[in-house]
Design a protein around this motif. Structure first.
Motif, PDB file in Angstrom:
ATOM      1  N   GLN A  54       9.266-105.394   9.983  1.00 14.41           N
ATOM      2  CA  GLN A  54       8.998-105.503   8.543  1.00 14.41           C
ATOM      3  C   GLN A  54       7.530-105.820   8.270  1.00 14.41           C
ATOM      4  OE1 GLN A  54      12.164-108.256   7.362  1.00 14.41           O
ATOM      5  NE2 GLN A  54      13.422-106.487   6.823  1.00 14.41           N
ATOM      6  N   ARG A  55       6.661-105.099   9.009  1.00 13.45           N
ATOM      7  CA  ARG A  55       5.220-105.269   8.861  1.00 13.45           C
ATOM      8  C   ARG A  55       4.521-103.948   9.112  1.00 13.45           C
ATOM      9  NH1 ARG A  55       2.817-109.445  11.786  1.00 13.45           N
ATOM     10  NH2 ARG A  55       4.626-110.688  11.309  1.00 13.45           N
ATOM     11  N   LEU A  56       3.417-103.739   8.406  1.00 18.18           N
ATOM     12  CA  LEU A  56       2.593-102.549   8.604  1.00 18.18           C
ATOM     13  C   LEU A  56       1.128-102.940   8.516  1.00 18.18           C
ATOM     14  CD1 LEU A  56       4.370 -99.867   6.360  1.00 18.18           C
ATOM     15  CD2 LEU A  56       4.073 -99.745   8.833  1.00 18.18           C
ATOM     16  N   ARG A  57       0.316-102.260   9.331  1.00 21.32           N
ATOM     17  CA  ARG A  57      -1.131-102.445   9.212  1.00 21.32           C
ATOM     18  C   ARG A  57      -1.543-102.013   7.807  1.00 21.32           C
ATOM     19  NH1 ARG A  57      -4.370-103.028  14.079  1.00 21.32           N
ATOM     20  NH2 ARG A  57      -6.058-102.451  12.691  1.00 21.32           N
ATOM     21  N   MET A  58      -2.529-102.691   7.279  1.00 19.01           N
ATOM     22  CA  MET A  58      -2.968-102.410   5.910  1.00 19.01           C
ATOM     23  C   MET A  58      -3.402-100.954   5.759  1.00 19.01           C
ATOM     24  SD  MET A  58      -2.627-105.121   3.925  1.00 19.01           S
ATOM     25  CE  MET A  58      -3.893-105.110   2.653  1.00 19.01           C
ATOM     26  N   GLY A  59      -4.118-100.416   6.729  1.00 18.28           N
ATOM     27  CA  GLY A  59      -4.563 -99.023   6.646  1.00 18.28           C
ATOM     28  C   GLY A  59      -3.401 -98.046   6.634  1.00 18.28           C
ATOM     29  N   ASP A  60      -2.391 -98.313   7.449  1.00 18.14           N
ATOM     30  CA  ASP A  60      -1.208 -97.450   7.478  1.00 18.14           C
ATOM     31  C   ASP A  60      -0.448 -97.528   6.161  1.00 18.14           C
ATOM     32  OD1 ASP A  60      -1.832 -96.745  10.091  1.00 18.14           O
ATOM     33  OD2 ASP A  60      -0.452 -98.216  10.971  1.00 18.14           O
ATOM     34  N   LEU A  61      -0.334 -98.735   5.619  1.00 21.09           N
ATOM     35  CA  LEU A  61       0.359 -98.909   4.348  1.00 21.09           C
ATOM     36  C   LEU A  61      -0.404 -98.206   3.222  1.00 21.09           C
ATOM     37  CD1 LEU A  61       2.718-100.129   2.801  1.00 21.09           C
ATOM     38  CD2 LEU A  61       1.435-102.286   2.685  1.00 21.09           C
ATOM     39  N   ALA A  62      -1.718 -98.342   3.211  1.00 21.72           N
ATOM     40  CA  ALA A  62      -2.539 -97.668   2.190  1.00 21.72           C
ATOM     41  C   ALA A  62      -2.340 -96.157   2.267  1.00 21.72           C
ATOM     42  CB  ALA A  62      -4.007 -98.026   2.353  1.00 21.72           C
ATOM     43  N   SER A  63      -2.315 -95.624   3.472  1.00 21.20           N
ATOM     44  CA  SER A  63      -2.129 -94.191   3.659  1.00 21.20           C
ATOM     45  C   SER A  63      -0.766 -93.736   3.147  1.00 21.20           C
ATOM     46  CB  SER A  63      -2.284 -93.835   5.136  1.00 21.20           C
ATOM     47  OG  SER A  63      -2.053 -92.468   5.352  1.00 21.20           O
ATOM     48  N   ARG A  64       0.274 -94.486   3.463  1.00 18.46           N
ATOM     49  CA  ARG A  64       1.628 -94.123   3.028  1.00 18.46           C
ATOM     50  C   ARG A  64       1.772 -94.187   1.509  1.00 18.46           C
ATOM     51  NH1 ARG A  64       5.890 -95.626   6.685  1.00 18.46           N
ATOM     52  NH2 ARG A  64       7.239 -94.578   5.196  1.00 18.46           N
ATOM     53  N   LEU A  65       1.076 -95.144   0.887  1.00 20.11           N
ATOM     54  CA  LEU A  65       1.143 -95.301  -0.566  1.00 20.11           C
ATOM     55  C   LEU A  65       0.163 -94.401  -1.309  1.00 20.11           C
ATOM     56  CD1 LEU A  65       1.272 -99.197  -0.621  1.00 20.11           C
ATOM     57  CD2 LEU A  65       3.119 -97.690  -1.383  1.00 20.11           C
ATOM     58  N   VAL A  66      -0.760 -93.801  -0.562  1.00 22.33           N
ATOM     59  CA  VAL A  66      -1.872 -93.021  -1.115  1.00 22.33           C
ATOM     60  C   VAL A  66      -2.703 -93.926  -2.035  1.00 22.33           C
ATOM     61  CG1 VAL A  66      -2.578 -90.796  -2.086  1.00 22.33           C
ATOM     62  CG2 VAL A  66      -0.321 -90.999  -1.054  1.00 22.33           C
ATOM     63  N   PHE A  67      -3.037 -95.112  -1.495  1.00 25.05           N
ATOM     64  CA  PHE A  67      -3.868 -96.103  -2.184  1.00 25.05           C
ATOM     65  C   PHE A  67      -5.205 -96.197  -1.473  1.00 25.05           C
ATOM     66  CE2 PHE A  67      -0.688 -99.378  -4.171  1.00 25.05           C
ATOM     67  CZ  PHE A  67      -0.106 -98.386  -4.919  1.00 25.05           C
ATOM     68  N   SER A  68      -6.251 -96.495  -2.202  1.00 23.79           N
ATOM     69  CA  SER A  68      -7.533 -96.829  -1.582  1.00 23.79           C
ATOM     70  C   SER A  68      -7.384 -98.206  -0.938  1.00 23.79           C
ATOM     71  CB  SER A  68      -8.646 -96.875  -2.636  1.00 23.79           C
ATOM     72  OG  SER A  68      -8.432 -97.966  -3.515  1.00 23.79           O
ATOM     73  N   PRO A  69      -8.229 -98.532   0.034  1.00 21.91           N
ATOM     74  CA  PRO A  69      -8.152 -99.870   0.638  1.00 21.91           C
ATOM     75  C   PRO A  69      -8.276-100.993  -0.398  1.00 21.91           C
ATOM     76  CG  PRO A  69      -9.489 -98.446   2.003  1.00 21.91           C
ATOM     77  CD  PRO A  69      -9.200 -97.679   0.732  1.00 21.91           C
ATOM     78  N   SER A  70      -9.173-100.838  -1.368  1.00 20.56           N
ATOM     79  CA  SER A  70      -9.343-101.906  -2.367  1.00 20.56           C
ATOM     80  C   SER A  70      -8.117-102.025  -3.272  1.00 20.56           C
ATOM     81  CB  SER A  70     -10.608-101.686  -3.197  1.00 20.56           C
ATOM     82  OG  SER A  70     -10.543-100.467  -3.899  1.00 20.56           O
ATOM     83  N   ARG A  71      -7.519-100.899  -3.619  1.00 16.52           N
ATOM     84  CA  ARG A  71      -6.303-100.954  -4.448  1.00 16.52           C
ATOM     85  C   ARG A  71      -5.176-101.637  -3.686  1.00 16.52           C
ATOM     86  NH1 ARG A  71      -2.720 -96.017  -7.069  1.00 16.52           N
ATOM     87  NH2 ARG A  71      -1.221 -97.363  -8.086  1.00 16.52           N
ATOM     88  N   LEU A  72      -5.043-101.327  -2.388  1.00 14.76           N
ATOM     89  CA  LEU A  72      -3.990-101.969  -1.599  1.00 14.76           C
ATOM     90  C   LEU A  72      -4.251-103.467  -1.471  1.00 14.76           C
ATOM     91  CD1 LEU A  72      -1.376-101.790  -0.013  1.00 14.76           C
ATOM     92  CD2 LEU A  72      -2.776-101.489   2.040  1.00 14.76           C
ATOM     93  N   THR A  73      -5.498-103.847  -1.237  1.00 14.45           N
ATOM     94  CA  THR A  73      -5.832-105.275  -1.131  1.00 14.45           C
ATOM     95  C   THR A  73      -5.417-106.003  -2.402  1.00 14.45           C
ATOM     96  OG1 THR A  73      -7.640-104.863   0.408  1.00 14.45           O
ATOM     97  CG2 THR A  73      -7.738-106.922  -0.852  1.00 14.45           C
ATOM     98  N   TYR A  74      -5.726-105.423  -3.551  1.00 17.27           N
ATOM     99  CA  TYR A  74      -5.336-106.025  -4.833  1.00 17.27           C
ATOM    100  C   TYR A  74      -3.814-106.100  -4.938  1.00 17.27           C
ATOM    101  CZ  TYR A  74      -4.744-106.801  -9.807  1.00 17.27           C
ATOM    102  OH  TYR A  74      -4.363-107.308 -11.015  1.00 17.27           O
ATOM    103  N   GLN A  75      -3.121-105.003  -4.605  1.00 13.63           N
ATOM    104  CA  GLN A  75      -1.660-104.960  -4.694  1.00 13.63           C
ATOM    105  C   GLN A  75      -1.028-106.037  -3.815  1.00 13.63           C
ATOM    106  OE1 GLN A  75       0.330-102.796  -6.597  1.00 13.63           O
ATOM    107  NE2 GLN A  75       2.063-104.005  -5.904  1.00 13.63           N
ATOM    108  N   ILE A  76      -1.474-106.125  -2.566  1.00 17.52           N
ATOM    109  CA  ILE A  76      -0.905-107.105  -1.633  1.00 17.52           C
ATOM    110  C   ILE A  76      -1.240-108.524  -2.087  1.00 17.52           C
ATOM    111  CG2 ILE A  76      -0.983-107.956   0.761  1.00 17.52           C
ATOM    112  CD1 ILE A  76       0.695-105.361   0.291  1.00 17.52           C
TER     113      ILE A  76
END
Length: 160
Positions: A54-76
């Motif tokens: 139940q864990r994913l690397r941030m880069g992998d999660l961003a890719s799956r969500l089609v989010f930029s790294p900064s957008r994912l950081t904000y989301q998380i």
């Protein structure tokens, strides 16, 4: 100058844009009303719940969500403040970090899922026959694969 679309393709394009916007808006409204989650929150919870440990690397999660790294950081970060996920250093590589589903996040997902599924069924799936479902699956799988490959190629080219 770009060639315009013929009338059938223009009608298909407009129907897709308008219906997909209405569907996304309706699903988001239903999800927020039933669970307080945004569609992005829900998608993060689903992806983490399905991932090993139940864990994913941030880069992998961003890719799956089609989010930029900064957008994912904000989301998380916003989800972390609500106790739904945690951000931890990657065990294999201390330089990276992972998003991790918390017990509260899993419980929230389990409570939201039946309501969200009912909304998806009501607003989309129940109105389609088996042939239409198969057609949508073929079209969007092919389109998704092509767009993913183009994005990956573009990212690789920029990194070189």
């Amino acid at each position: 100058m770009t060639e315009s679309l013929d009338s059938a393709r223009m009608a298909a394009w407009r129907a897709y844009i308008e219906a997909s916007q209405r569907l996304s808006t309706q699903l988001e409204e239903d999800l927020r009303a039933d669970s307080g989650l945004s569609f992005a929150d829900y998608h993060v919870l689903v992806l983490l719940s399905e991932a090993p440990g139940q864990r994913l690397r941030m880069g992998d999660l961003a890719s799956r969500l089609v989010f930029s790294p900064s957008r994912l950081t904000y989301q998380i970060s916003t989800m972390s403040r609500r106790g739904l996920v945690a951000r931890q250093s990657c065990a294999e590589d201390g330089r990276g970090s992972e998003a991790v589903l918390t017990a509260a996040g899993l419980l929230t997902l389990r409570e939201a899922a039946p309501h969200h599924l009912a909304s998806v069924r009501h607003h989309l799936m129940d109105d389609l026959d088996d042939a239409e479902i198969a057609c949508l699956t073929r079209v969007f799988t092919r389109l998704g694969n092509r767009l993913r490959a183009a994005r990956d190629a573009s990212t690789t080219t920029r990194q070189e």
